[in-house]
Design an enzyme around this catalytic site. Structure first.
Site, PDB file in Angstrom:
ATOM      1  N   SER A 280     -32.592  33.140 -29.265  1.00  0.00           N
ATOM      2  CA  SER A 280     -31.248  33.492 -29.763  1.00  0.00           C
ATOM      3  C   SER A 280     -30.875  32.683 -31.006  1.00  0.00           C
ATOM      4  O   SER A 280     -29.764  32.137 -31.102  1.00  0.00           O
ATOM      5  CB  SER A 280     -30.183  33.324 -28.665  1.00  0.00           C
ATOM      6  OG  SER A 280     -30.510  34.083 -27.523  1.00  0.00           O
ATOM      7  N   PRO A 281     -31.779  32.592 -31.990  1.00  0.00           N
ATOM      8  CA  PRO A 281     -31.506  31.760 -33.171  1.00  0.00           C
ATOM      9  C   PRO A 281     -30.382  32.327 -34.044  1.00  0.00           C
ATOM     10  O   PRO A 281     -29.825  31.601 -34.864  1.00  0.00           O
ATOM     11  CB  PRO A 281     -32.843  31.770 -33.927  1.00  0.00           C
ATOM     12  CG  PRO A 281     -33.475  33.070 -33.550  1.00  0.00           C
ATOM     13  CD  PRO A 281     -33.086  33.279 -32.101  1.00  0.00           C
TER      14      PRO A 281
ATOM     15  N   GLY B  60     -22.483  37.230 -39.199  1.00  0.00           N
ATOM     16  CA  GLY B  60     -21.126  37.325 -39.728  1.00  0.00           C
ATOM     17  C   GLY B  60     -20.514  38.712 -39.568  1.00  0.00           C
ATOM     18  O   GLY B  60     -19.381  38.939 -39.976  1.00  0.00           O
TER      19      GLY B  60
ATOM     20  N   TYR C 156     -38.629  41.998 -19.561  1.00  0.00           N
ATOM     21  CA  TYR C 156     -37.918  42.691 -20.645  1.00  0.00           C
ATOM     22  C   TYR C 156     -38.109  44.202 -20.510  1.00  0.00           C
ATOM     23  O   TYR C 156     -39.222  44.718 -20.608  1.00  0.00           O
ATOM     24  CB  TYR C 156     -38.408  42.225 -22.024  1.00  0.00           C
ATOM     25  CG  TYR C 156     -38.046  40.777 -22.374  1.00  0.00           C
ATOM     26  CD1 TYR C 156     -37.138  40.045 -21.604  1.00  0.00           C
ATOM     27  CD2 TYR C 156     -38.612  40.147 -23.470  1.00  0.00           C
ATOM     28  CE1 TYR C 156     -36.814  38.730 -21.922  1.00  0.00           C
ATOM     29  CE2 TYR C 156     -38.293  38.829 -23.796  1.00  0.00           C
ATOM     30  CZ  TYR C 156     -37.395  38.133 -23.012  1.00  0.00           C
ATOM     31  OH  TYR C 156     -37.078  36.836 -23.324  1.00  0.00           O
TER      32      TYR C 156
END
Ligand SMILES: NC(=O)c1ccc[n+]([C@@H]2O[C@H](COP(=O)([O-])OP(=O)(O)OC[C@H]3O[C@@H](n4cnc5c(N)ncnc54)[C@H](OP(=O)(O)O)[C@@H]3O)[C@@H](O)[C@H]2O)c1
Length: 310
Positions: free
Chosen positions: A206-207, A215, A61
């Site tokens: 990636s929940p 949204g 990362y």
């Protein structure tokens, strides 16, 4: 149901963690554009003040930046932070000694003597499962990690890893996989159920489906960078699900979309590790804790998510 081993029990007590891929990653997350070191530091601080104690990073990362930042952040908090990092199976790494060597590098960047969980990031093309697990065994035996896990392993490979470690009397602590209301393959192919059966903690990455479940993205307003292309097809189908998420959140006194999406993962028995770019996102994500969706709400969300994934 296999009894959860004493060494790995702590992972089953953690309801939610914090993902640290965003810390330094320019390719997917555009670190340096709209957020940077200060914002990320605030995301960490708020998470800790909200009771989050488990951070997931990896040697790749930000090419080590994420581990370095986490190392700095933990220096300035008096709270005990549980650290999970990962070994990347580059094809030129083909001996088991590569794992303890890579972990030593991670410990140096983190500035700690050991981590709580060391995971194999992906199955390797150049090392067998047995060889990888032998490398993990060395990491435990040398005291550089408390427990070991895998990531992106399907059921068959997971069982092989579980057995290979069991031959050395070492429990498989976790399998970190993609799992959200917009990606339920891990639930549908039986991996989640098998994890529960074996006492392996399923860590859900990636929940928030990389922000889609908030949204805020739509066909008219797609996410920036590489996400625009990878989610182009999905964005046109998610509105009914997002509407239901919003309505359910309102029934719970105004919980936000991300809080509902994370709570759904927790209700399924997995450990979500949402990434956050700033304090506001981290604060909101922490609000997924302390309440629970009803079984009927979980079923309703399942039904609508099935319609998106059809
Ligand atoms: N093992 C693996 O192969 C693997 C793969 C992927 C991830 N992971 C781990 O899992 C962690 C989480 O996964 P992820 O980072 O891919 O995706 P994620 O947690 O589903 O989404 C994180 C992104 O969603 C947006 N977001 C977060 N909180 C928000 C909020 N409250 N409101 C609105 N938007 C919000 C932010 O992006 P924007 O603001 O830009 O939309 C943030 O960068 C990673 O950090 C990493 O530790 C592991």
């Amino acid at each position: 149901m296999t009894e959860i081993s004493n060494e790995t029990r702590f992972l089953h007590a953690i309801e939610m963690g914090l993902g640290a891929w965003q810390w330094g990653d320019r390719l997917v997350w555009q670190y340096g554009h709209g957020y940077g070191a200060e914002e990320v530091r605030h995301a960490f601080d708020i998470s800790v003040s909200e009771g989050i104690r488990f951070v997931d990073t990896a040697e790749v990362y930000g090419n080590g930046t994420s581990e370095r930042m986490l190392g700095q952040f933990i220096q300035s908090t008096d709270q005990p932070i549980l650290i999970a990092t990962k070994f990347f199976p580059w094809p030129w790494r083909f001996l088991k000694g590569a794992l303890p060597r890579a972990l030593k590098g991670s410990l140096g960047r983190l500035g700690v003597e050991s981590v709580d969980l060391y995971q194999v990031h992906w199955p390797s093309v150049s090392m067998s499962t047995d060889t990888l697990m032998e490398g993990l065994v060395e990491c435990v035996k040398s005291g550089m990690t408390r427990t070991v896990g895998i990531s992106n392993y399907g059921q068959t490979r997971m069982l092989a890893a579980y057995s290979a470690l069991a031959r050395h009397n070492i429990p498989l602590a976790s399998n970190q996989v993609h799992y959200s209301l917009l990606n339920r393959s891990t639930e549908k192919d039986g991996t989640l159920a098998r994890c529960k059966e074996l006492g392996v903690r399923l860590i859900a990455y990636s929940p928030l489906e990389k922000g889609l479940l908030s949204g805020k993205y739509s066909v008219e307003n797609p996410p920036p960078g590489t996400r625009a292309g990878s989610y182009a097809g999905m964005l046109s189908k998610i509105q009914p699900l997002i509407k239901a998420i919003t309505a359910i959140g309102q029934d719970h006194g105004g919980k936000s979309n991300v809080q509902v999406a994370l709570n759904w993962v927790i209700c399924k028995g997995a450990l979500p590790i949402p990434g956050a770019k700033n304090a506001e996102q981290a604060q909101q994500n922490a609000g997924a804790l302390g309440w629970k969706l009803s079984d009927a709400e979980v079923a309703k969300l399942d039904e609508l998510s099935d319609q998106v994934q059809e």
